[in-house]
Design an enzyme around this catalytic site. Structure first.
Site, PDB file in Angstrom:
ATOM      1  N   CYS A 127       0.821  -1.222   0.000  1.00  0.00           N
ATOM      2  CA  CYS A 127       0.000   0.000   0.000  1.00  0.00           C
ATOM      3  C   CYS A 127       0.849   1.263   0.000  1.00  0.00           C
ATOM      4  O   CYS A 127       0.332   2.348  -0.267  1.00  0.00           O
ATOM      5  CB  CYS A 127      -0.921   0.001   1.199  1.00  0.00           C
ATOM      6  SG  CYS A 127      -1.989  -1.438   1.262  1.00  0.00           S
TER       7      CYS A 127
ATOM      8  N   HIS B 181      -2.939   6.531   4.790  1.00  0.00           N
ATOM      9  CA  HIS B 181      -3.440   5.358   4.057  1.00  0.00           C
ATOM     10  C   HIS B 181      -4.729   4.903   4.737  1.00  0.00           C
ATOM     11  O   HIS B 181      -4.771   4.735   5.962  1.00  0.00           O
ATOM     12  CB  HIS B 181      -2.377   4.265   4.088  1.00  0.00           C
ATOM     13  CG  HIS B 181      -2.847   2.953   3.563  1.00  0.00           C
ATOM     14  ND1 HIS B 181      -3.653   2.852   2.452  1.00  0.00           N
ATOM     15  CD2 HIS B 181      -2.644   1.688   4.006  1.00  0.00           C
ATOM     16  CE1 HIS B 181      -3.920   1.582   2.241  1.00  0.00           C
ATOM     17  NE2 HIS B 181      -3.324   0.857   3.164  1.00  0.00           N
TER      18      HIS B 181
ATOM     19  N   ASN C 295     -10.189  -0.268   1.973  1.00  0.00           N
ATOM     20  CA  ASN C 295      -8.749  -0.134   1.735  1.00  0.00           C
ATOM     21  C   ASN C 295      -8.485  -0.338   0.242  1.00  0.00           C
ATOM     22  O   ASN C 295      -8.606  -1.454  -0.251  1.00  0.00           O
ATOM     23  CB  ASN C 295      -8.011  -1.173   2.589  1.00  0.00           C
ATOM     24  CG  ASN C 295      -6.499  -1.133   2.392  1.00  0.00           C
ATOM     25  OD1 ASN C 295      -5.995  -0.462   1.493  1.00  0.00           O
ATOM     26  ND2 ASN C 295      -5.791  -1.862   3.230  1.00  0.00           N
TER      27      ASN C 295
END
Ligand code: ACO
Length: 332
Positions: A118, A259, A289
């Site tokens: 990520c 994030h 996510n």
């Protein structure tokens, strides 16, 4: 950690695209043993967007890129590099970036993917900024794009409730008078924790076989609670140190783009850094996510709201498979 010297680099335009199909927590209760309440309480997620059949990472990347290019006023022919941050490329090779470069007819541009969990989005912003600051590139398209829904085991409640699909993009270029600029970046990794988030099957270590299929090694696997503990231990002190080394207190940062992995992680980190929660940009409830795309989606929505004021400081930060993590600071 280091400061960007040389040519100041600004964000010229942003764009995003999320697939139309929405999967709610309630929908998931018909697929696995879970509940809307569990998902909301543990993660903050309410909905996620899921790519339609035939929709690829490259196709959603193209839509986000076209909006970013339009908003930047820069045409594809003036791009020097196309960078796509993704952990769910259409294919391992070709990468998504060369396909996108071809779709956009960015005839003078190079193209490559960044695949580092990520954190790929934040790494890509830093790579692009470094390349422009040094004078090697002028205009760079940076995209975070994921169709994670194709690499998720929809029978595994530990992972399938967390992820969503989407793409966000930004065009970076040399700052004109009065435009903002990136200040510094800090990119880290703790590869001793490489077993915490994995997709093992079908490559060199575990070549595709009946056994890899049977063991579902071609899906994302995650030791969720270990990741949770790692992030809570490592990220708050990392961000504090990074701010101080960049010449700021955490409260000097005007807007935090974390994030969007877990609302609890974001809240805890903000609390430990003494950040006003109103300064934290959140959209995890809508998208889940989206891995490498998440900070781009948060920025693009923020820009659409027209909230950004001249001189404000933005901090983008992410963590992910590797375990990689990092941050980058921008002054508007
Ligand atoms: N619904 C209901 N119950 C569930 C679900 C679910 N979807 N998933 C797990 N549970 C159960 C577990 O089985 C466990 O049950 P047990 O106590 O009977 O064994 C219980 O809930 C608690 O499980 P934990 O894993 O301890 O729950 P936790 O509070 O840690 O939350 C979560 C899990 C949300 C995954 C959390 O650990 C997390 O967010 N971790 C970080 C993940 C992350 O941020 N990843 C980002 C990187 S991804 C990338 O780079 C591609």
């Amino acid at each position: 950690m280091g400061f960007f010297n040389g040519v100041p680099v600004s964000i010229k335009g942003t764009g995003m695209y999320v697939p139309e199909k929405v999967l709610t927590n309630q929908d998931l209760t018909a697929m696995v043993d879970t509940s809307d309440e569990w998902i909301r309480d543990r993660t903050g997620i309410r909905r996620r967007h899921i790519a339609a059949e035939g929709e690829l990472t490259s196709s959603i990347a193209e839509k986000a890129s076209r909006e970013a290019l339009r908003n930047s006023g820069i045409s594809p022919e003036d791009l020097d590099m196309v960078i796509v941050a993704t952990n769910s490329p259409d294919t391992l090779f070709p990468g998504v970036a060369p396909k996108l470069q071809g779709m956009l007819e960015a005839k003078k541009a190079g193209a490559f993917d960044v695949q580092s969990g990520c954190t790929s989005g934040v790494y890509s912003m830093a790579i692009a900024t470094g390349g422009i600051a040094s004078g090697v590139w002028k205009n760079v398209l940076v995209v975070g794009a994921e169709v994670l829904s194709r690499i998720i085991d929809w029978t595994d409640r530990n992972t399938c409730v967390l992820f969503g699909d989407g793409a966000g993009a930004m065009v970076l270029g040399p700052a004109a008078d009065g435009e903002g600029h990136f200040i510094s970046a800090n990119m880290r990794s703790d590869g001793t924790k490489h077993d915490q988030i994995t997709l093992l099957g079908g490559l060199v270590e575990y070549p595709a076989s009946g056994e890899t299929l049977e063991k579902k090694l071609h899906y994302v696997a995650m030791k969720g609670n270990d990741v949770f503990k790692f992030v809570n231990r490592v990220i708050p002190p990392f961000l504090k140190e990074y701010c101080l080394e960049s010449g700021f207190q955490p409260e000097d940062i005007s807007w935090w783009f974390f994030h969007q992995a877990n609302q609890r992680i974001i809240d805890k980190t903000a609390e430990r850094l003494g950040i006003n929660p109103e300064k934290v940009v959140i959209n995890i409830h809508e998208y889940g996510n989206t891995s490498a795309a998440s900070v781009f989606l948060a920025l693009c929505e923020f820009m659409r709201e027209g909230k950004l004021q001249k001189g404000e400081k933005l901090l983008f930060t992410a963590f992910g498979a590797g375990m990689t993590y990092g941050g980058i600071i921008y002054e508007a």
